[in-house]
Scaffold this active site. Structure first.
Site, mmCIF file in Angstrom:
data_model
loop_
_atom_site.group_PDB
_atom_site.id
_atom_site.type_symbol
_atom_site.label_atom_id
_atom_site.label_comp_id
_atom_site.label_asym_id
_atom_site.label_seq_id
_atom_site.Cartn_x
_atom_site.Cartn_y
_atom_site.Cartn_z
ATOM 1 N N GLY A 24 -2.418 4.649 28.855
ATOM 2 C CA GLY A 24 -2.969 3.932 30.005
ATOM 3 C C GLY A 24 -2.053 4.010 31.095
ATOM 4 N N GLU A 25 -2.457 3.268 31.987
ATOM 5 C CA GLU A 25 -1.649 3.251 33.246
ATOM 6 C C GLU A 25 -1.443 1.796 33.629
ATOM 7 O OE1 GLU A 25 -1.893 5.130 37.673
ATOM 8 O OE2 GLU A 25 -3.217 6.088 36.135
ATOM 9 N N GLU A 30 3.089 4.848 33.484
ATOM 10 C CA GLU A 30 2.280 4.968 32.513
ATOM 11 C C GLU A 30 2.742 4.613 31.190
ATOM 12 O OE1 GLU A 30 2.046 9.259 32.679
ATOM 13 O OE2 GLU A 30 0.057 9.122 33.504
ATOM 14 N N LYS A 46 6.232 2.159 27.246
ATOM 15 C CA LYS A 46 5.733 1.675 28.494
ATOM 16 C C LYS A 46 7.114 2.249 29.480
ATOM 17 C CE LYS A 46 4.211 -2.300 30.890
ATOM 18 N NZ LYS A 46 3.488 -3.600 30.765
ATOM 19 N N ASP A 138 -1.450 -14.255 33.086
ATOM 20 C CA ASP A 138 -2.438 -13.229 33.273
ATOM 21 C C ASP A 138 -3.148 -12.872 32.342
ATOM 22 O OD1 ASP A 138 -3.367 -11.496 35.176
ATOM 23 O OD2 ASP A 138 -2.027 -9.740 34.895
HETATM 24 P P1 ATP Z 1 -0.970 -4.061 35.110
HETATM 25 O O1 ATP Z 1 -0.300 -4.881 35.726
HETATM 26 O O2 ATP Z 1 -1.817 -3.343 36.050
HETATM 27 O O3 ATP Z 1 -2.188 -4.498 33.931
HETATM 28 P P2 ATP Z 1 0.975 -2.892 33.286
HETATM 29 O O4 ATP Z 1 2.143 -2.299 33.937
HETATM 30 O O5 ATP Z 1 1.409 -4.343 32.892
HETATM 31 O O6 ATP Z 1 -0.294 -2.938 34.255
HETATM 32 P P3 ATP Z 1 -0.095 -2.779 30.730
HETATM 33 O O7 ATP Z 1 -1.119 -3.506 30.894
HETATM 34 O O8 ATP Z 1 1.040 -3.188 29.797
HETATM 35 O O9 ATP Z 1 0.716 -2.181 32.033
HETATM 36 O O10 ATP Z 1 -0.455 -1.365 30.067
HETATM 37 C C1 ATP Z 1 -1.520 -0.638 30.885
HETATM 38 C C2 ATP Z 1 -2.496 -0.178 29.868
HETATM 39 O O11 ATP Z 1 -2.032 0.806 29.121
HETATM 40 C C3 ATP Z 1 -3.264 -1.084 29.236
HETATM 41 O O12 ATP Z 1 -4.216 -1.557 29.929
HETATM 42 C C4 ATP Z 1 -3.738 -0.106 27.867
HETATM 43 O O13 ATP Z 1 -4.829 0.389 28.121
HETATM 44 C C5 ATP Z 1 -2.392 0.646 27.674
HETATM 45 N N1 ATP Z 1 -1.562 0.054 26.715
HETATM 46 C C6 ATP Z 1 -0.381 -0.540 26.988
HETATM 47 N N2 ATP Z 1 0.284 -1.104 25.929
HETATM 48 C C7 ATP Z 1 -0.370 -0.481 24.760
HETATM 49 C C8 ATP Z 1 -0.229 -0.115 23.423
HETATM 50 N N3 ATP Z 1 0.744 -1.136 22.924
HETATM 51 N N4 ATP Z 1 -0.788 0.439 22.802
HETATM 52 C C9 ATP Z 1 -1.976 1.008 23.304
HETATM 53 N N5 ATP Z 1 -2.340 1.044 24.582
HETATM 54 C C10 ATP Z 1 -1.524 0.462 25.429
#
Ligand code: ATP
Ligand code: MG
Length: 499
Positions: A24-25, A30, A46, A138
């Site tokens: 995901g992003e 990513e 991440k 959030d």
């Molecule tokens: P945002 O602030 O836009 O939500 P972020 O930088 O906090 O983004 P995350 O929400 O943690 O990022 O991760 C982005 C996406 O990656 C998630 O919506 C999910 O689809 C995928 N993802 C994140 N962590 C995992 C995980 N542990 N297992 C599987 N997919 C994941």
């Protein structure tokens, strides 16, 4: 430690671990899947580029600081982190089930028994968070991931904070969250942490039951919210008109505009709606009404543990066998102050930074074992190109060949008036604006698997529900080339597959 090799689709990342695919992003980079070639263990990684996103420094530090003290079946586990140059790598439990928003059908929602299961698991996770003095701030379906047994894993602690330290609660005053899910008092501030998270859970329940958000934001300039707050006009309007009276009775309490009048977590879990035994049938229609209610179960019979897959016990056991991280007061203080004390080591010699006596305690999963077996058969794992797919509804195989697929996809996107751009990895970035005139960006990955072409759509920025609405439109237009068959797969492994 070997350096990070970033060439090719499936690459060696750290010794013994292979980068399998992008999961995901997020806002700052990513999230990738790492597979251990020996054990088959899967870990999500991440990546945050602090040079590109200097504003992320504090939130990443806080996220790591908070997540490492949390250990609960419904909170995504943190395994460790590593810094290399400007990139922070955060290692997390892999959520093979994808995201909750993917299970919500736009404008329809999901059957009540499913929503009840997810909702009670969410509340159980939030109850744990609050017991540790942590507010998430959030909560939304995009931040609720699912494991391979479909259990909720609360993720994304980028906006989380400590609201209770040494038994003393502090009021919060940072305006943060996502507008449709945020509690009204957060926009006014200061506010109490717990009722604000509870409000977000209420909005999540509405989206699960109705497939739509109740309002754009909880403020006086939003008519839908004013209707809910001040007059009776809301009852005949969607999403409320799609819900049965019991769900409404719960939501009136959860979405009580005055935080002091809002119901607490214990009382929500005691509410009849959370304890009702809904008919667990393969409802073809999701428009459930009072008719699908049975007699209530005995009090609290439907605790989240009732819904867990039997394998969950073993997961908990594995976790519990690890030393339980204890929270020192200075750590509490660090978190409140933005984690000044966190180890920002750039030591590249250790593979992943072990924390609190555990590093990769994630149990070997059945799917991992399958993967591992396949790799052993082929002997040379490094030559074995494979791809594991996260369970996701927003993808389909097509009957067309590579070039025709791209042509058809482009024609469809042009017809819908979306902006599109394709890169060298055959990833099409699609941009548009949603109903609320907010930016919506998603990506279509074109992947060849076993001679078939897969179109895999993922949200990059914007509302998950809006993304799914767009996906459905695209799929409808491409209907004649969609390969008929199941839309979800547990986990697919393909060999020599990534173009
Ligand atoms: P945002 O602030 O836009 O939500 P972020 O930088 O906090 O983004 P995350 O929400 O943690 O990022 O991760 C982005 C996406 O990656 C998630 O919506 C999910 O689809 C995928 N993802 C994140 N962590 C995992 C995980 N542990 N297992 C599987 N997919 C994941
Ligand atoms: Mg997120």
């Amino acid at each position: 430690m070997s350096s990070c090799t970033q060439n090719g689709s499936n690459r060696e990342f750290v010794e013994g671990w292979t980068l399998a695919q992008t999961l995901g992003e997020g806002a700052y980079g990513e999230v990738k899947l790492l597979i251990n070639r020996q054990t088959g263990e899967a870990v999500a990684m991440k990546m945050v580029d602090l040079k590109k996103h200097p504003d992320a420094v504090l939130s990443v530090r806080k996220e790591v600081c908070i997540q490492k003290i949390l250990q609960d079946p419904h909170i995504l586990r943190y395994f460790g982190k590593r810094s290399q140059g400007d990139i922070e790598y955060i290692f997390l439990e892999y959520a093979a089930g994808g995201e909750l928003f993917d299970r919500i059908e736009p404008d329809i929602g999901m059957p009540q028994h499913e929503a009840q299961r997810y909702f009670t698991q969410l509340l159980s996770g939030v109850q744990y968070l609050h017991s540790r003095g942590v507010a998430h701030r959030d909560l939304k379906p995009e931040n609720l991931l699912l494991d391979e047994h479909d259990n909720i894993k609360i993720s994304d602690f980028g906006m989380a904070t400590m609201f209770r330290m040494k038994g003393k609660e502090r009021l919060l005053d940072k305006r943060c969250g996502t507008l449709p899910y945020v509690a009204p008092e957060v926009l006014v501030k200061p506010y109490h942490a717990q009722p604000a998270d509870i409000w977000s859970c209420g909005v999540i329940l509405v989206t699960m039951l109705a497939g739509e958000l109740p309002w754009d934001q909880p403020s006086a300039n939003c008519q839908e919210f004013v209707n809910w707050k001040e007059n009776d006009q809301w009852t005949t309007k969607t999403p409320w008109s799609k819900l049965d009276t019991l769900a409404i009775s719960l939501l009136r309490k959860v979405l009580a505009v005055q935080p002091a009048h809002r119901i607490n977590l214990d009382k929500i879990l005691d509410h009849k709606w959370c304890n009702m035994q809904f008919i667990d049938c393969d409802l073809k229609s999701h428009d459930v009404t009072d008719g699908d209610l049975r007699s209530p179960k005995s009090k609290r019979q439907c605790s989240s543990s009732d819904f867990s897959h039997p394998f969950d016990d073993s997961i908990s056991r594995v976790y519990c066998s690890q030393p339980m991280p204890t929270m020192r007061n200075d750590v509490e203080a660090d978190i409140a102050a933005g984690c000044g004390g966190i180890n920002r080591s750039t030591n590249n010699n250790s593979a992943f930074e072990a924390r609190n006596g555990f590093c990769f305690s994630q149990p070997a999963l059945l799917d991992d074992l399958i993967l591992c077996t396949q790799m052993n058969q082929t002997q040379s794992a490094s030559q074995n190109v494979f791809q594991r797919l996260v369970r996701r509804m927003t993808r389909f195989f097509v009957t067309t060949q590579w070039d025709d697929t791209i042509r058809r996809l482009f024609t469809t996107l042009d017809k819908l008036g979306y902006t599109r751009k394709i890169n060298d990895d055959s990833v099409v970035t699609i941009s548009t604006t949603d109903r609320r005139k907010l930016r919506l960006v998603f990506k279509a990955h074109i992947i060849e698997m076993d001679g078939k072409i897969l179109l895999d759509f993922r949200l990059s920025k914007g509302c998950g529900l809006e993304f799914k609405r767009r996906f459905i439109k695209i799929k409808q237009i491409l209907e004649d080339i969609v390969l008929k068959g199941p839309t979800t797969w547990p986990i697919a492994i393909a060999t020599n597959s990534v173009p």
